[in-house]
Design a protein around this motif. Structure first.
Motif, PDB file in Angstrom:
ATOM      1  N   UNK A 227       0.848  -1.180   0.000  1.00 53.23           N
ATOM      2  CA  UNK A 227       0.000   0.000   0.000  1.00 53.23           C
ATOM      3  C   UNK A 227       0.892   1.241   0.000  1.00 53.23           C
ATOM      4  N   UNK A 228       0.869   1.961  -1.130  1.00 60.07           N
ATOM      5  CA  UNK A 228       1.771   3.088  -1.329  1.00 60.07           C
ATOM      6  C   UNK A 228       1.168   4.383  -0.791  1.00 60.07           C
ATOM      7  N   UNK A 229       0.728   4.340   0.486  1.00 56.61           N
ATOM      8  CA  UNK A 229       0.232   5.542   1.139  1.00 56.61           C
ATOM      9  C   UNK A 229      -1.239   5.833   0.911  1.00 56.61           C
ATOM     10  N   UNK A 230      -2.082   4.811   0.733  1.00 55.06           N
ATOM     11  CA  UNK A 230      -3.508   5.036   0.486  1.00 55.06           C
ATOM     12  C   UNK A 230      -4.183   5.743   1.658  1.00 55.06           C
ATOM     13  N   UNK A 231      -5.204   6.517   1.310  1.00 61.66           N
ATOM     14  CA  UNK A 231      -5.966   7.237   2.330  1.00 61.66           C
ATOM     15  C   UNK A 231      -7.454   6.866   2.272  1.00 61.66           C
ATOM     16  N   UNK A 232      -7.789   5.802   1.563  1.00 67.33           N
ATOM     17  CA  UNK A 232      -9.202   5.450   1.346  1.00 67.33           C
ATOM     18  C   UNK A 232      -9.653   4.252   2.172  1.00 67.33           C
ATOM     19  N   UNK A 233      -8.863   3.837   3.146  1.00 63.44           N
ATOM     20  CA  UNK A 233      -9.258   2.692   3.958  1.00 63.44           C
ATOM     21  C   UNK A 233      -8.851   1.355   3.382  1.00 63.44           C
ATOM     22  N   UNK A 234      -7.835   1.345   2.545  1.00 63.26           N
ATOM     23  CA  UNK A 234      -7.357   0.092   1.957  1.00 63.26           C
ATOM     24  C   UNK A 234      -6.955  -0.913   3.029  1.00 63.26           C
ATOM     25  N   UNK A 235      -6.280  -0.445   4.071  1.00 62.61           N
ATOM     26  CA  UNK A 235      -5.829  -1.346   5.138  1.00 62.61           C
ATOM     27  C   UNK A 235      -7.004  -2.081   5.780  1.00 62.61           C
TER      28      UNK A 235
ATOM     29  N   UNK B 245       4.345   4.966   3.937  1.00 65.04           N
ATOM     30  CA  UNK B 245       3.834   6.341   3.983  1.00 65.04           C
ATOM     31  C   UNK B 245       4.127   7.073   2.667  1.00 65.04           C
ATOM     32  N   UNK B 246       3.180   7.859   2.220  1.00 69.13           N
ATOM     33  CA  UNK B 246       3.329   8.612   0.973  1.00 69.13           C
ATOM     34  C   UNK B 246       4.367   9.719   1.151  1.00 69.13           C
ATOM     35  N   UNK B 247       5.240   9.882   0.156  1.00 67.16           N
ATOM     36  CA  UNK B 247       6.251  10.938   0.209  1.00 67.16           C
ATOM     37  C   UNK B 247       6.584  11.374  -1.214  1.00 67.16           C
ATOM     38  N   UNK B 248       7.463  12.342  -1.327  1.00 70.25           N
ATOM     39  CA  UNK B 248       7.876  12.836  -2.649  1.00 70.25           C
ATOM     40  C   UNK B 248       8.674  11.787  -3.414  1.00 70.25           C
ATOM     41  N   UNK B 249       9.124  10.759  -2.701  1.00 69.35           N
ATOM     42  CA  UNK B 249       9.913   9.704  -3.349  1.00 69.35           C
ATOM     43  C   UNK B 249       9.064   8.465  -3.664  1.00 69.35           C
ATOM     44  N   UNK B 250       7.767   8.519  -3.374  1.00 72.85           N
ATOM     45  CA  UNK B 250       6.901   7.372  -3.630  1.00 72.85           C
ATOM     46  C   UNK B 250       6.887   7.038  -5.119  1.00 72.85           C
ATOM     47  N   UNK B 251       6.885   5.756  -5.414  1.00 75.54           N
ATOM     48  CA  UNK B 251       6.860   5.313  -6.810  1.00 75.54           C
ATOM     49  C   UNK B 251       6.472   3.848  -6.868  1.00 75.54           C
ATOM     50  N   UNK B 252       6.037   3.432  -8.028  1.00 76.85           N
ATOM     51  CA  UNK B 252       5.740   2.014  -8.237  1.00 76.85           C
ATOM     52  C   UNK B 252       7.002   1.167  -8.072  1.00 76.85           C
ATOM     53  N   UNK B 253       8.127   1.709  -8.497  1.00 79.55           N
ATOM     54  CA  UNK B 253       9.387   0.970  -8.358  1.00 79.55           C
ATOM     55  C   UNK B 253       9.706   0.697  -6.898  1.00 79.55           C
TER      56      UNK B 253
ATOM     57  N   UNK C 227      14.508   2.970  -8.560  1.00 80.63           N
ATOM     58  CA  UNK C 227      13.609   3.883  -7.848  1.00 80.63           C
ATOM     59  C   UNK C 227      13.757   5.342  -8.270  1.00 80.63           C
ATOM     60  N   UNK C 228      14.630   5.621  -9.229  1.00 82.92           N
ATOM     61  CA  UNK C 228      14.695   6.967  -9.794  1.00 82.92           C
ATOM     62  C   UNK C 228      13.489   7.259 -10.691  1.00 82.92           C
ATOM     63  N   UNK C 229      12.790   6.201 -11.119  1.00 80.41           N
ATOM     64  CA  UNK C 229      11.606   6.373 -11.957  1.00 80.41           C
ATOM     65  C   UNK C 229      10.411   6.648 -11.050  1.00 80.41           C
ATOM     66  N   UNK C 230      10.108   7.911 -10.829  1.00 78.99           N
ATOM     67  CA  UNK C 230       9.046   8.270  -9.895  1.00 78.99           C
ATOM     68  C   UNK C 230       7.753   8.649 -10.609  1.00 78.99           C
ATOM     69  N   UNK C 231       7.784   8.706 -11.940  1.00 71.32           N
ATOM     70  CA  UNK C 231       6.586   9.067 -12.693  1.00 71.32           C
ATOM     71  C   UNK C 231       5.893   7.799 -13.202  1.00 71.32           C
TER      72      UNK C 231
END
Length: 362
Positions: free
Chosen positions: A40-48, A66-74, A194-198
């Motif tokens: 879970x990449x920082x969901x706020x919709x009750x995924x947990x 936790x969601x951050x500026x470095x969050x990414x699928x990688x 993890x440099x691929x953040x888009x």
């Protein structure tokens, strides 16, 4: 053999519930097993809460980042890989539904050969309700909306056949909505960058590094998954693909990577060149790299056609492979040999072996 299913998610709680339910119905060989790892990449919709409330009949793990500026699928996938203990790492998205043979089809390839990455396709469902309650009891086409769009990669099969050894750019088709590779190869190339953040290309770049390590790519026709409908900002995705491509090109100076600019929809749109279809762009890309690397253009020799039926002898297969050193081959496979397609994809020949699986004998 054990598969570890790596599933990054972000704010798709309702789609995720249906996805996880479909894994309850996997049919495996007696000696095989699997685990599903939800990152879970920082969901706020009750995924947990959704995950914790589900009664699943298979091994599962839930990891929250936790969601951050470095969050990414990688980064999310790498966390899942760290927690995995399977022999095979299988990648999927949390908005997909999987049929009962899904994991078994991936494992079938990996049991036969070591150095393969498996690519499955997806179908896109129309807008509508998935019958989540019924999915808890079984899996059938009546439980989800009709298919509205097929995977664009089916057009590549129509042109180049099911034999991905024909493709110099098979690695570009390694999309993590439905792919798998042996764990030792994932560890060898160091996981995802993890440099691929888009959005986009982080999975193709992963496939590219597998390709550079000598991994071959095989198409699994039976491991289809179903993408549940949800709204997405397509222009934003196109822009982010272009941003990730710049990162890709800066990391790899090889000509194959530079040629990927042909697929850059965003830049083509800006330059008013976006009139060519996706399959035509890929075809241009494929033939360009063939001409550059092998000095090959379109084959102007008529192929020899083989219709394969019955149980195949080794001598027959070897004869076909030897013939491909002198001219193109077209194979229509009507046999019961399940792994013939993979054996052909192991073989590199001077000319293409176009392979199509027909209806099996009853």
């Amino acid at each position: 053999m054990k598969a570890s299913v790596i599933m990054p998610v972000y704010n798709v709680r309702n789609l995720l519930k249906a996805c996880l339910l479909t894994f309850k119905h996997q049919v495996l060989e007696h000696e095989d097993s699997f685990e599903v790892i939800v990152i879970d990449d920082g969901s706020t919709d009750g995924t947990a809460e959704v995950v914790s409330s589900m009664a699943l009949n298979y091994e599962s793990k839930y990891i929250y980042i936790p969601r951050s500026e470095h969050s990414s699928r990688s980064a999310a996938r790498n966390k899942g890989i760290e927690a995995a203990n399977g022999d095979v790492i299988l990648f999927i998205d949390g908005d997909h539904l999987v049929p009962p043979n899904y994991i078994n089809e991936h494992l079938r390839f990996h049991k036969a050969y070591d150095n393969f990455a498996i690519i499955g396709f997806r179908q896109f469902l129309s807008e509508g309700d998935t019958q989540v309650e019924k999915l808890a009891e079984g899996f059938s086409e009546e439980m989800y909306p009709p298919i509205k769009k097929i995977d664009e990669r089916f057009q590549i099969i129509g042109q180049f056949s099911e034999n991905f050894s024909n493709l110099s750019f098979a690695w570009y088709l390694f999309w993590t909505c439905n792919t798998s590779v042996k764990r030792n190869m994932v560890e060898k190339i160091g996981g995802f960058d993890e440099d691929f953040i888009y959005w986009g290309l982080e999975d193709s770049e992963f496939g590219y590094r597998l390709y550079k390590e000598g991994v071959k790519f095989a198409y699994s026709r039976e491991s289809i998954v179903y993408h549940q409908h949800h709204e997405a900002d397509e222009m934003d995705k196109i822009l982010k693909w272009s941003q990730n491509y710049e990162i890709f090109r800066n990391k790899h100076s090889d000509m194959e990577v530079k040629m990927l600019e042909i697929m850059d929809i965003y830049k083509n749109a800006i330059n008013k060149m976006n009139t060519m279809s996706w399959i035509n762009k890929f075809t241009l890309l494929e033939y360009a790299i063939r001409a550059w690397k092998k000095g090959r253009t379109l084959d102007n020799i008529s192929p020899t056609v083989h219709h394969l039926t019955g149980d195949l002898e080794e001598s027959t297969i070897q004869k076909i492979l030897e013939e491909a050193e002198h001219k193109p081959i077209l194979i229509m496979d009507h046999s019961n040999e399940e792994m013939l397609d993979v054996r052909i994809q192991m073989h590199e020949s001077k000319f293409d072996i176009k392979y199509y699986k027909g209806k099996r004998r009853v």
